[in-house]
Scaffold this motif. Structure first.
Motif, PDB file in Angstrom:
ATOM      1  N   ASP A   1       0.747  -1.196  -0.051  1.00 37.32           N
ATOM      2  CA  ASP A   1      -0.006  -0.062   0.065  1.00 37.32           C
ATOM      3  C   ASP A   1       0.958   1.274  -0.143  1.00 37.32           C
ATOM      4  N   LEU A   2       1.372   1.672  -1.191  1.00 39.43           N
ATOM      5  CA  LEU A   2       2.427   2.416  -1.311  1.00 39.43           C
ATOM      6  C   LEU A   2       1.981   4.001  -1.210  1.00 39.43           C
ATOM      7  N   GLU A   3       0.766   4.107  -1.379  1.00 39.99           N
ATOM      8  CA  GLU A   3       0.292   5.579  -1.083  1.00 39.99           C
ATOM      9  C   GLU A   3      -0.523   5.804   0.176  1.00 39.99           C
ATOM     10  N   GLY A   4      -0.784   4.631   0.898  1.00 41.66           N
ATOM     11  CA  GLY A   4      -1.594   4.486   2.201  1.00 41.66           C
ATOM     12  C   GLY A   4      -0.818   4.598   3.396  1.00 41.66           C
ATOM     13  N   LYS A   5      -1.611   4.286   4.449  1.00 49.64           N
ATOM     14  CA  LYS A   5      -1.015   4.180   5.646  1.00 49.64           C
ATOM     15  C   LYS A   5      -1.845   2.914   6.703  1.00 49.64           C
ATOM     16  N   GLN A   6      -1.006   2.502   7.637  1.00 47.34           N
ATOM     17  CA  GLN A   6      -1.528   1.169   8.292  1.00 47.34           C
ATOM     18  C   GLN A   6      -2.815   1.738   8.937  1.00 47.34           C
ATOM     19  N   ALA A   7      -2.983   2.686   9.419  1.00 55.28           N
ATOM     20  CA  ALA A   7      -4.360   3.155  10.069  1.00 55.28           C
ATOM     21  C   ALA A   7      -5.617   2.912   8.825  1.00 55.28           C
ATOM     22  N   ARG A   8      -5.446   3.284   7.764  1.00 59.10           N
ATOM     23  CA  ARG A   8      -6.392   3.174   6.766  1.00 59.10           C
ATOM     24  C   ARG A   8      -6.571   1.933   6.590  1.00 59.10           C
ATOM     25  N   ILE A   9      -5.476   1.159   6.222  1.00 55.71           N
ATOM     26  CA  ILE A   9      -5.706  -0.492   5.929  1.00 55.71           C
ATOM     27  C   ILE A   9      -6.660  -1.111   7.189  1.00 55.71           C
ATOM     28  N   GLN A  10      -6.316  -0.535   8.511  1.00 57.68           N
ATOM     29  CA  GLN A  10      -7.003  -1.446   9.512  1.00 57.68           C
ATOM     30  C   GLN A  10      -8.229  -1.039   9.436  1.00 57.68           C
ATOM     31  N   LYS A  11      -8.541   0.271   9.170  1.00 58.61           N
ATOM     32  CA  LYS A  11     -10.176   0.807   9.150  1.00 58.61           C
ATOM     33  C   LYS A  11     -10.950   0.085   8.231  1.00 58.61           C
ATOM     34  N   ARG A  12     -10.245  -0.204   6.937  1.00 58.97           N
ATOM     35  CA  ARG A  12     -11.009  -0.618   5.897  1.00 58.97           C
ATOM     36  C   ARG A  12     -11.110  -2.106   6.007  1.00 58.97           C
ATOM     37  N   THR A  13     -10.018  -2.889   6.731  1.00 61.73           N
ATOM     38  CA  THR A  13     -10.255  -4.331   6.843  1.00 61.73           C
ATOM     39  C   THR A  13     -11.313  -4.500   7.849  1.00 61.73           C
ATOM     40  N   GLY A  14     -11.068  -3.789   8.991  1.00 61.79           N
ATOM     41  CA  GLY A  14     -12.341  -3.948   9.850  1.00 61.79           C
ATOM     42  C   GLY A  14     -13.695  -3.628   9.394  1.00 61.79           C
ATOM     43  N   ALA A  15     -13.911  -2.700   8.593  1.00 55.57           N
ATOM     44  CA  ALA A  15     -15.221  -2.606   7.730  1.00 55.57           C
ATOM     45  C   ALA A  15     -15.507  -3.870   6.944  1.00 55.57           C
ATOM     46  N   ILE A  16     -14.543  -4.639   6.268  1.00 59.80           N
ATOM     47  CA  ILE A  16     -14.911  -5.518   5.507  1.00 59.80           C
ATOM     48  C   ILE A  16     -15.076  -6.963   6.523  1.00 59.80           C
ATOM     49  N   LEU A  17     -14.177  -7.099   7.555  1.00 61.51           N
ATOM     50  CA  LEU A  17     -14.182  -8.424   8.125  1.00 61.51           C
ATOM     51  C   LEU A  17     -14.934  -8.189   9.729  1.00 61.51           C
TER      52      LEU A  17
END
Length: 604
Positions: free
Chosen positions: A410-426
């Motif tokens: 995720d070369l334009e993102g950050k861990q917090a955003r991935i965490q938020k999106r993963t939490g929304a999906i899973l």
């Protein structure tokens, strides 16, 4: 249970029991202990006092010594993990005990037994060499076998962790070989072996010794070694960190050599049937290339490499005055025309591995350009597909996956955003998030990034999907006056080739340009070099007839059906769900009515 009772029990089980000096770990007070057949009277005499420890002769097993780095603990766990990879369930069957120094004994019975052997060594440290000038190796793992003996529990300091000396497990000859080979795979070699490797590596093999092709190959072409070995029939059994464990050609399983364990890029062979390589030898990348391609002729190999390289040069930046070393240009050995030729007769009978579809009918192995306009939720879609692959779920709500490990850049993102999106999906609490899903927000660009991907696949050969979000942050920047087509081909084709070679898929997240095109794939930013460099392409657009739907367009070399799919964003699941064929769902009401009239007419 005291020593006498235990010694008698071991004797009655058919073991050859000896009286050992507890400190020297050697039989004492017994002449000819190497051949004696003790009686019960001997046992009672020897162990009537607590002066002796129990020794057992003529049983084979491994002795993990605790001699600095790596420790016996590290060695044992590395060995057991490797055995478990090759022979699941074997390690728990074997007797295991802990020694007073922190080492381990692992013991078995087998119809095949040999004498004592040193199976894994390391070079001595400078301090050890200074204390013992003639020392050439330190033993890490050795066997005790025919004519040898173990000092065993319950002797002082010894603890039985698993099994029973009176009921040693019986294993097959093949299982024994794997147990020993996995121990040999932990050898860091000895000083003479490494010195010989260094001598071969330092020989000039060129008219101008300052420009040695072998040195350049060793420095810049390490990533070529594993594909070159695989082309010759070697295959990866397991990996651990930077080390890759290999099985030789002609053998289905087991460990025959290590790559990258003794030293970066170095092959250490311990199989006696791994021609053209010799057992107990270490080979640099240049030596591997020479033996495989030029039958051991180092001068011929160096001459060939010299013709393929532009030698490194030094340049001075006119603006900053910085002196830079320009790396050599190396033609990829995997693209060498000599390795690609085949006759039709050979091709007729050649067996190929079936193509892998990481997502059923949608994502084949190789690279896939995935483009859409800004704010179209393409990163959400990539994340949901990656989670389905890592968790063996359903992609886009219904498509089966070929599950495996996932690398997400995720070369334009950050861990917090991935965490938020993963939490929304899973769901944050509802399900355990997968440990085989790796996220990096920083990754090297260009050639260095490709090299790190090679290292990644060497460490994690079970990787099924790599997501690069976005492509522009991964490939090298375009040079001034560089041809656009050549830039796209040269920076993306190697990515596609790497994924194909490792039977994995790669989603290269990209963007649409601002132009209007009849073919939506022409909207992908870049030249026609991009579609020619990848196996497949995805593009997302809005459905012109339904504002709540998107259309996923697909095009590629391996699709049998390129009909677009209609996607709906599910606000509860926070992901795209396939509605069906876009050709049917997205048609206008007027067109649907006209087609219905035609259908009614044909029914009359």
């Amino acid at each position: 249970m005291n020593l006498l009772t235990t010694a008698l029990r071991y004797h009655q089980a058919g073991l050859t029991v000896l009286p050992n000096d507890p400190v020297k770990k050697y039989p004492v007070g017994v002449r000819g202990w190497e051949t004696i057949t003790p009686t019960e009277a001997h046992i009672r005499q020897w162990f009537s006092t607590e002066r002796h420890a129990i020794g057992i002769r003529d049983r084979e097993g491994l002795d993990f010594d605790n001699k600095g780095h790596p420790s016996a603990e590290e060695l044992y766990h590395a060995w057991s993990a490797l055995v478990d990879k090759i022979r699941p369930g074997l390690v728990p069957r074997l007797l295991c005990e802990r020694t007073p120094s922190g080492g381990f004994h692992v013991v078995w019975r087998c119809e095949t037994i040999q004498g004592n052997q040193k199976v894994a060594t390391r070079p001595p440290t400078p301090e050890e060499r200074q204390e013992h000038p003639k020392m050439t190796f330190v033993t890490l793992i050795e066997t005790r076998g025919q004519g040898g003996q173990f000092q065993v529990a319950p002797s002082p300091g010894y603890t039985l962790l698993r099994g029973d000396w009176a009921a040693l497990p019986l294993i097959t000859t093949e299982e024994r070989q794997d147990v020993l080979d996995c121990a040999r795979a932990l050898s860091l070699a000895d000083t003479p072996t490494l010195q010989r490797t260094e001598r071969e590596n330092s020989a000039p093999y060129a008219a101008d010794a300052s420009e040695r092709p072998g040195d350049i190959y060793n420095q810049y072409a390490r990533s070529d070694v594993l594909p070159m070995l695989e082309q010759e029939g070697w295959h990866v059994v397991a990996s651990r960190g930077d080390a890759v464990y290999l099985c030789r050609p002609g053998k289905r399983h087991g460990v025959s050599a290590t790559l990258g364990y003794v030293a970066p890029g170095v092959l250490y062979v311990f199989s006696s049937n791994a021609s053209p390589f010799e057992a107990g030898r270490a080979y640099t990348p240049f030596a591997i290339y020479t033996h495989l391609k030029y039958a051991g002729d180092f001068r011929a190999a160096a001459s060939s490499l010299a013709q393929r390289y532009r030698m490194p040069t030094r340049t001075i930046d006119a603006q900053t005055g910085e002196i830079r070393d320009t790396p050599p240009l190396i033609r990829d050995t995997r693209r060498d025309w000599r390795a690609t030729g085949i006759t039709l007769s050979e091709l007729q009978h050649k067996q190929f591995e079936p193509e892998r579809w990481v997502v059923e009918s949608l994502l084949p192995e190789g690279a896939c350009i995935f483009a859409a306009k800004y704010k179209s939720r393409k990163s959400w879609l990539a994340l949901a597909v990656a989670l389905a692959v890592a968790m063996n779920g359903r992609a886009l709500g219904q498509l089966a996956v070929s599950s495996g490990r996932v690398l997400y850049l995720d070369l334009e993102g950050k861990q917090a955003r991935i965490q938020k999106r993963t939490g929304a999906i899973l769901g944050v609490q509802q399900v355990e998030w997968p440990s085989n899903f790796h996220i990096y927000t920083k990754w090297p660009q260009g050639d260095e990034g490709m090299l790190e991907l090679e290292h990644w696949f060497a460490s994690y050969p079970d990787t099924a999907l790599v997501v690069i979000d976005v492509l522009a942050s991964f490939r090298r920047p375009m040079q001034k006056n560089e041809d656009f087509y050549r830039y796209d081909r040269d920076t993306v084709d190697p990515i596609n080739e790497l994924f194909e070679r490792h039977k994995a898929a790669g989603l290269l997240v990209h963007h649409f340009n601002k132009g209007k095109h009849d073919d939506i794939m022409d909207s992908i930013t870049g030249s026609t070099g991009l579609p020619s460099a990848v196996n497949s392409m995805w593009g997302i657009t809005r459905d012109p007839n339904n504002s709540e739907l998107q259309i996923l367009h697909i095009k590629g070399r391996d699709y049998t059906n390129e009909d677009p799919l209609s996607l709906r964003w599910d606000h509860y699941l926070n992901m795209h769900i396939i509605e069906g064929s876009a050709l049917e769902i997205s048609m206008s009401d007027e067109r649907r009515a006209i087609l219905s009239c035609f259908a009614d007419e044909s029914a009359l």
